[in-house]
Design an enzyme around this catalytic site. Structure first.
Site, mmCIF file in Angstrom:
data_model
loop_
_atom_site.group_PDB
_atom_site.id
_atom_site.type_symbol
_atom_site.label_atom_id
_atom_site.label_comp_id
_atom_site.label_asym_id
_atom_site.label_seq_id
_atom_site.Cartn_x
_atom_site.Cartn_y
_atom_site.Cartn_z
ATOM 1 N N CYS A 151 0.770 -1.214 -0.354
ATOM 2 C CA CYS A 151 0.077 0.154 -0.126
ATOM 3 C C CYS A 151 0.697 1.135 -0.222
ATOM 4 O O CYS A 151 0.024 2.462 0.510
ATOM 5 C CB CYS A 151 -0.889 0.034 1.150
ATOM 6 S SG CYS A 151 -0.097 0.186 3.098
ATOM 7 N N CYS A 182 12.553 -7.667 12.477
ATOM 8 C CA CYS A 182 12.996 -8.639 11.242
ATOM 9 C C CYS A 182 12.033 -8.466 10.278
ATOM 10 O O CYS A 182 10.857 -9.232 10.162
ATOM 11 C CB CYS A 182 13.177 -9.748 11.615
ATOM 12 S SG CYS A 182 14.080 -10.942 11.376
HETATM 13 ZN ZN LIG Z 1 0.366 -1.492 3.935
#
Ligand SMILES: [Zn+2]
Length: 185
Positions: free
Chosen positions: A104, A172
């Site tokens: 996104c 991580c």
């Molecule tokens: Zn996202």
């Protein structure tokens, strides 16, 4: 003799407390640096990149996600998969810039937050504020803290407490879940 011992003890105490102050000041200074990295992350954003806000939720159907993501990205972001260690080109990425969500485009980390953890996954000691949600998962029996993009819900990785000081955090992150936007070019 007694007096000398007393003076020595006094000197040692003074040395001890000044050392403690120095260490404290250094730690506070470093936490200040971390706060500065979090506050000023936009300084590393490319001028032409239009970053969405964490609050602009992006909700898509499974089919829409399959169209938007490649199979490796879909596996990690939408099915909590884990890429093979050492496979991401972003492990070696050292240019100034911002790492955004591959789902996104939400900015998640800057190049200044990245460090070499030696794990084979891109690793960060802090994040841009308020961009992740977390949950405990038990996929490896031992509980781990899973984190995901607050905007699209995409899974990114796990956060551990064996990172470098002062945060001691190791975010991580799967490389396929990130896109790198260099500050220049
Ligand atoms: Zn996202």
């Amino acid at each position: 003799m007694e007096r000398r011992g007393f003076l020595q003890a006094l000197a040692l105490t003074a040395l001890g407390s000044s050392l403690a102050r120095t260490v404290q000041a250094a730690a506070a200074g470093t936490m200040k640096n971390i706060e500065a990295l979090q506050k000023n992350w936009r300084a590393l954003l490319a001028a032409n990149f239009r970053a969405p806000a964490p609050g602009e939720a992006l909700k898509l159907s499974k089919d829409e996600w399959r169209k938007r993501l490649d199979p490796a990205q879909y596996k990690v972001l939408r099915e909590e998969g884990t890429e093979r260690a050492g496979t991401s080109p972003l492990n070696a990425e050292k240019r100034p810039g911002v790492f955004v969500c591959a789902g996104c485009d939400l900015p998640l980390f800057t190049s200044d937050m990245k460090y070499e953890s030696g794990t084979g996954w891109p690793s960060f000691f802090t994040t841009i504020p308020s961009v992740f949600g977390t949950k405990k998962d038990f996929l490896l029996i031992l509980p781990r803290t899973e984190y995901h993009c607050i905007r699209c819900g995409g899974h990114h990785g796990h956060v551990f407490d064996d990172g470098p000081p002062p945060t001691r955090q190791r975010w991580c992150n799967n490389g396929v879940a990130l896109k790198f936007i260099p500050k220049q070019g």
